[in-house]
Design a protein around this motif. Structure first.
Motif, PDB file in Angstrom:
ATOM      1  N   ASP A  87       0.816  -1.213   0.000  1.00  0.00           N
ATOM      2  CA  ASP A  87       0.000   0.000   0.000  1.00  0.00           C
ATOM      3  C   ASP A  87       0.853   1.268   0.000  1.00  0.00           C
ATOM      4  O   ASP A  87       0.712   2.127   0.868  1.00  0.00           O
ATOM      5  N   GLY A  90      -1.608   4.224  -0.550  1.00  0.00           N
ATOM      6  CA  GLY A  90      -2.815   4.271   0.265  1.00  0.00           C
ATOM      7  C   GLY A  90      -4.057   3.732  -0.403  1.00  0.00           C
ATOM      8  O   GLY A  90      -5.101   3.619   0.241  1.00  0.00           O
ATOM      9  N   ARG A  91      -3.992   3.378  -1.686  1.00  0.00           N
ATOM     10  CA  ARG A  91      -5.200   2.966  -2.390  1.00  0.00           C
ATOM     11  C   ARG A  91      -5.757   1.641  -1.886  1.00  0.00           C
ATOM     12  O   ARG A  91      -6.973   1.466  -1.752  1.00  0.00           O
ATOM     13  N   ASP A  94      -7.500   2.272   1.337  1.00  0.00           N
ATOM     14  CA  ASP A  94      -8.768   2.969   1.108  1.00  0.00           C
ATOM     15  C   ASP A  94      -9.839   2.003   0.613  1.00  0.00           C
ATOM     16  O   ASP A  94     -11.004   2.078   1.038  1.00  0.00           O
ATOM     17  N   ALA A  98     -13.222   1.148   2.667  1.00  0.00           N
ATOM     18  CA  ALA A  98     -14.503   1.403   2.009  1.00  0.00           C
ATOM     19  C   ALA A  98     -15.391   0.165   1.970  1.00  0.00           C
ATOM     20  O   ALA A  98     -16.609   0.277   1.829  1.00  0.00           O
TER      21      ALA A  98
END
Length: 245
Positions: A87, A90-91, A94, A98
């Motif tokens: 990561d 950060g995706r 995220d 989510a």
């Protein structure tokens, strides 16, 4: 990481599979109690997605330590692992948050690492020998029309092909969205989850059993020896979940 696991015939008790759990282990235990599940002789196989969305995801380690409980790796386990290990921008984190992964994000790094390692160690596919024939278990779908070809590809093909097959096995919804009844040869039945349905959808010999216990529905348990579902399939009801997220 082991990609494939085989279980021999249970000569002492019954074998069941259950749909996506998503951190609702207390609700799962109630469903097991309702069918008289006997942990001394019976076994339970999960189609994956043990964690995220529900309030008890952190109990996954306790359940995976039970000698009668076994699971394949779903896309949520894969997301949890990727969020911890891969990561840089950060995706992945995220995406996991989510989709209900905030429970893990709030843990100390060492504890997150332990959960990531535990979930990464789950196989992509399981096959169970029953008195009536072989039953396969995978999270979303079998990418091949032949079960032995799939298990060979997931275990022995090159890294690129193996990763592609793994992704399809954990994420695909094409069989159920296309309502394909072609089935999978070389196996009596394949049990999958991933796509929520109001009641089990049986397409060819592929049984979709995520009946949305995590979204207000109920757990479906299927006896791998008889392929009987609990609660029973109601032929008068459509399987499609009208408010599918």
């Amino acid at each position: 990481m082991k990609r494939f696991q085989r279980f021999e015939l249970n000569t002492a008790g019954r074998d069941f599979a259950v749909g996506d759990i998503h951190g609702y282990f207390t609700k799962l235990q109630a469903a097991l109690d309702a069918i008289g599940f006997n942990p001394a002789v019976d076994r339970l196989f999960s189609v994956g997605d043990l964690v995220d969305r529900g309030p008890e995801s952190a109990e996954v380690d306790t359940w995976l330590a039970k000698p009668w409980f076994f699971a394949v790796q779903g896309n949520h386990e894969a997301m949890a692992y990727d969020a911890y290990h891969f990561d840089p921008d950060g995706r992945a984190g995220d995406l996991h948050v989510a989709n209900g992964g905030a429970w893990m994000l709030g843990l100390p790094s060492v504890e997150r690492g332990c959960y990531a390692a535990l979930l990464a160690d789950l196989p992509v596919a399981i096959e169970v020998v029953t008195a009536e024939g072989l039953v396969g278990i995978v999270h979303a779908d079998c990418p091949y029309g032949n079960w032995p070809e799939f298990t060979w590809a997931i275990e022995k093909s090159g890294p690129a092909e193996s990763e592609h097959v793994k992704a399809v096995a954990q994420w695909s919804r094409s069989r159920i969205t296309d309502e394909s009844h072609e089935g999978v040869s070389g196996v009596r039945a394949v049990i999958v989850g991933h796509t929520p349905v109001r009641q089990p959808a049986i397409l060819g010999n592929v049984y979709h059993i995520d009946t949305g216990a995590w979204m207000g529905g109920h757990f479906t348990l299927i006896d791998l020896g008889t392929l009987q579902c609990y609660p029973p399939v109601n032929p008068k009801l459509n399987w499609d979940w009208e408010a599918r997220p």
